[in-house]
Every structure is written in structure tokens, then in C-alpha cells.
Write a protein that holds these residues in place. Structure first.
Motif, PDB file in Angstrom:
ATOM      1  N   UNK A  31       0.807  -1.225   0.000  1.00  0.00           N
ATOM      2  CA  UNK A  31       0.000   0.000   0.000  1.00  0.00           C
ATOM      3  C   UNK A  31       0.840   1.275   0.000  1.00  0.00           C
ATOM      4  N   UNK A  32       2.109   1.199   0.409  1.00  0.00           N
ATOM      5  CA  UNK A  32       2.978   2.377   0.404  1.00  0.00           C
ATOM      6  C   UNK A  32       3.964   2.349  -0.762  1.00  0.00           C
ATOM      7  N   UNK A  33       3.984   1.235  -1.507  1.00  0.00           N
ATOM      8  CA  UNK A  33       4.802   1.085  -2.716  1.00  0.00           C
ATOM      9  C   UNK A  33       6.296   1.153  -2.442  1.00  0.00           C
ATOM     10  N   UNK A  34       6.725   0.622  -1.297  1.00  0.00           N
ATOM     11  CA  UNK A  34       8.144   0.561  -0.997  1.00  0.00           C
ATOM     12  C   UNK A  34       8.724  -0.778  -1.411  1.00  0.00           C
ATOM     13  N   UNK A  35      10.036  -0.831  -1.476  1.00  0.00           N
ATOM     14  CA  UNK A  35      10.775  -2.016  -1.900  1.00  0.00           C
ATOM     15  C   UNK A  35      11.607  -2.538  -0.736  1.00  0.00           C
ATOM     16  N   UNK A  36      11.512  -3.837  -0.464  1.00  0.00           N
ATOM     17  CA  UNK A  36      12.394  -4.453   0.525  1.00  0.00           C
ATOM     18  C   UNK A  36      13.783  -4.571  -0.098  1.00  0.00           C
ATOM     19  N   UNK A  37      14.765  -3.925   0.524  1.00  0.00           N
ATOM     20  CA  UNK A  37      16.121  -3.935  -0.037  1.00  0.00           C
ATOM     21  C   UNK A  37      17.071  -4.831   0.750  1.00  0.00           C
ATOM     22  N   UNK A  38      16.695  -5.194   1.970  1.00  0.00           N
ATOM     23  CA  UNK A  38      17.568  -6.071   2.765  1.00  0.00           C
ATOM     24  C   UNK A  38      16.772  -6.610   3.948  1.00  0.00           C
ATOM     25  N   UNK A  39      17.159  -7.792   4.393  1.00  0.00           N
ATOM     26  CA  UNK A  39      16.619  -8.377   5.622  1.00  0.00           C
ATOM     27  C   UNK A  39      17.788  -8.797   6.496  1.00  0.00           C
ATOM     28  N   UNK A  40      17.693  -8.460   7.769  1.00  0.00           N
ATOM     29  CA  UNK A  40      18.711  -8.847   8.735  1.00  0.00           C
ATOM     30  C   UNK A  40      18.010  -9.294  10.004  1.00  0.00           C
ATOM     31  N   UNK A  41      18.164 -10.560  10.350  1.00  0.00           N
ATOM     32  CA  UNK A  41      17.538 -11.049  11.565  1.00  0.00           C
ATOM     33  C   UNK A  41      16.042 -10.814  11.554  1.00  0.00           C
ATOM     34  N   UNK A  42      15.553 -10.112  12.553  1.00  0.00           N
ATOM     35  CA  UNK A  42      14.127  -9.851  12.695  1.00  0.00           C
ATOM     36  C   UNK A  42      13.736  -8.484  12.144  1.00  0.00           C
ATOM     37  N   UNK A  43      14.538  -7.974  11.206  1.00  0.00           N
ATOM     38  CA  UNK A  43      14.281  -6.645  10.647  1.00  0.00           C
ATOM     39  C   UNK A  43      14.259  -6.694   9.125  1.00  0.00           C
ATOM     40  N   UNK A  44      13.413  -5.852   8.551  1.00  0.00           N
ATOM     41  CA  UNK A  44      13.363  -5.664   7.094  1.00  0.00           C
ATOM     42  C   UNK A  44      13.627  -4.201   6.804  1.00  0.00           C
ATOM     43  N   UNK A  45      14.441  -3.930   5.789  1.00  0.00           N
ATOM     44  CA  UNK A  45      14.775  -2.572   5.387  1.00  0.00           C
ATOM     45  C   UNK A  45      14.034  -2.271   4.088  1.00  0.00           C
TER      46      UNK A  45
END
Length: 321
Positions: A31-45
Motif C-alpha cells: 500500500x505504500x509502494x516501498x521495496x524491501x532492499x535487505x533483511x537482517x535477523x528480525x528486521x526488514x529494510x
């Protein structure tokens, strides 16, 4: 009179805590049209399409909602050095870190209310992939054409047990300048809007009615036009996202707004604030009274009750009460 130094370039990224990590990530991608660029552990960037930085939002799974770290970029290595010195001399410094992707050394500190921040200068710019490479070379990525198409992070509104110490900290330790404020009948500053640039505001501190510390009122993302916000309301409606209030226009700062709650409970604003710039180097702070605030928003819409009572983490779960 000594010239006012402006050492902070802008608010670059923010970390949101959520008890429903996957749902919150889908909110930002779908809904915000963002892109996941990396995942680390329990976090998504995640990256907003015209952000020159490598990431815009860090979403971290947690036991409850709330705000984690807010990152600020200094204007130069020398500016970073000056700010680290002043923040440390006030006793709010926590040391250096190199844990986040895309950043060089980051100085960790808190404001007087306990909100965590990171301050840095060295950064790696976003590099578009084949799928996101734009035809127009003066934007970071191609226009996504889905959801609400937010362009960038705009501002963060922090809740604070006591507004004046935090506002003074932004003015002195972070070299921000106040643009507008709410002053109650007893003379208390209940909210202050600060800018680091020529935008009308970048960070806001609002009094927390619960007396808690370290909580979030909302994080705001910028669209290009008011029409984008009107379309976003339809997008959120179809997606089953809770629309709290708007679309409408604030009296303070004249921001056209839409407020929703992401699945984890954090309040998100879509705004079109870029049309109002503070170009006057001697801008005088605009003060709003209780009586003026009671009139509601710019076109007469009364402020709904939850706008004053909802913050994250929920007051009963806030660690700092």
C-alpha cells in the motif's frame, strides 16, 4: 549576533517496531509502494522510490508497537563532529556503531525523553536494479505505480512527557529552528515543530497526555500531490487499512493529510507538505493558542479524540512509564 549554524541535513530513516512483522512489511510494500532492499535477523529494510539513501524505513519485529531509532544525516564531517561534541557534553551520547547497512560510523544518542537517534555523515546511495532503474536519471528509482506511491520520508512526530526540554535539545544540540508551536493558556508549550532545512518542519514534539516517555505519535511520508492522497484513501479502504482521519488540511503548517494505522498499530501519515517552504532566514515562530486549536482543522473538521489519545507503544505497555 552570531550566525545560526545548521548542522543537520535531514531526517533520513526511521525504525518502527511491530508485533506483526510480516503484516507491517506487506503494508509498506503493497500500500505504500516501498521495496524491501535487505533483511537482517528480525528486521526488514525498505526503500521509498525517490530516496537517495539506501533505506527509508527499518521494520523490526517486537513484542509491541512503537518507534525504534531515528537517523539524521549531518551536513558534513565537520558538522557531525560538532554535533557529537555538543550532544555528548549534555550527557545524551551513547557511543558509535557500524551495524546498519549503507551507513558509515553512526553516533547513537537519545533525546531527553528517551527516543533513540543515530547521527552520521558517510553513506552509500541507493543503487537501482534492472527492475527499478528509472528512465529519468534525476530520480533514485522508477515510479512504482502502485498503492500510494509515497516518494520519501517527510517528518516524525514524537510524543514527550515534557515538551520544552526536548524542543530546547533540538534547537541547541541539533541546531534545528522552530517554525510553529502550540502554547496553552498557562504558557506551557504543548507542541513544537522544528526544521533542519528549508522545509517547514522535520521533527515535532507533542505532549504525551499519559505522562509516558519515548512514545510515537506518527511517522509521515510525502506524496507529490493532494490527489495522490485522495487516491491513497481509496487504496487503504480497499486494503482494509484503518483510516483514522482525513483526507483534510491542518491549520498548523497547512499540511494536507491522511492518517492511517499500519497493522502493528503505529500511526502513519501521508502528507503533501512540500509546497510550504521557510525561505526567510529570520522566520518568526508562529504560535497557536488553545482557542485557535479548538476550532479544529483548516476547513473546520474537528480533531478526533483518538488523535490525542493514541500513541505507540500503547501507554499500558510503554517501558518508560
Amino acid at each position: 549576533m552570531a550566525e545560526k549554524i545548521r548542522d543537520i541535513a535531514h531526517v533520513s530513516a526511521v525504525e518502527l517496531l511491530t508485533p506483526v512483522l510480516d503484516d507491517t512489511v506487506r503494508f509498506f510494500t503493497d500500500t505504500m509502494a516501498m521495496e524491501v532492499v535487505e533483511r537482517r535477523g528480525n528486521s526488514a529494510y525498505l526503500h521509498a522510490w525517490d530516496d537517495y539513501e539506501s533505506f527509508t524505513v527499518k521494520v523490526t519485529g517486537a513484542g509491541t508497537s512503537g518507534i525504534g531509532r531515528t537517523w539524521l544525516r549531518a551536513r558534513s564531517p565537520e558538522a557531525l563532529e560538532r554535533r557529537v561534541h555538543d550532544i555528548s557534553s549534555l550527557g545524551f551520547g551513547e557511543g558509535w556503531s557500524k551495524d546498519e547497512p549503507g551507513y558509515g560510523p553512526v553516533f547513537h544518542f537519545t533525546d531527553p525523553d528517551g527516543h533513540p537517534f543515530g547521527l552520521y555523515y558517510e553513506t552509500q546511495r541507493y543503487v537501482a536494479s534492472d527492475a527499478t532503474r528509472p528512465s529519468l536519471k534525476n530520480q533514485a528509482a522508477r515510479f512504482p505505480g502502485r498503492g500510494s506511491n509515497v516518494r520519501r520520508l517527510d517528518h516524525v512526530n514524537f510524543l514527550a512527557r515534557d515538551v520544552p526540554p526536548n524542543a530546547d535539545f533540538v534547537a541547541t544540540a541539533l541546531t534545528g529552528r522552530a517554525s510553529e508551536q502550540i502554547v496553552l493558556n498557562d504558557g506551557t508549550r504543548a507542541a513544537v515543530w522544528y526544521t533542519f532545512s528549508d522545509k517547514s518542519y522535520d521533527v515535532v514534539y507533542t505532549r504525551d497526555w499519559t505522562g509516558s516517555q519515548g512514545r510515537l505519535h506518527h511517522v509521515a511520508f510525502a506524496t507529490d500531490t493532494r490527489e495522490d492522497i485522495l487516491r491513497a484513501a481509496d487504496v487503504f479502504l480497499e486494503a482494509g487499512v484503518h483510516i483514522e482521519t482525513g483526507p483534510h488540511k491542518h491549520a498548523i503548517q497547512q499540511t494536507f493529510f491522511l492518517y492511517v494505522w499500519e497493522p502493528g498499530g503505529n500511526r502513519i501519515e501521508l502528507c503533501n507538505a512540500g509546497a510550504r517552504l521557510l525561505l526567510a532566514p529570520d522566520h518568526e515562530v508562529v504560535t497557536w493558542t488553545e482557542a485557535e486549536r479548538a476550532k479544529g482543522q483548516a476547513w473546520g473538521l474537528k480533531t478526533i479524540e483518538s488523535f490525542h489519545t493514541h500513541g505507540t507503544p500503547p501507554a499500558a505497555e510503554a517501558e518508560w512509564v
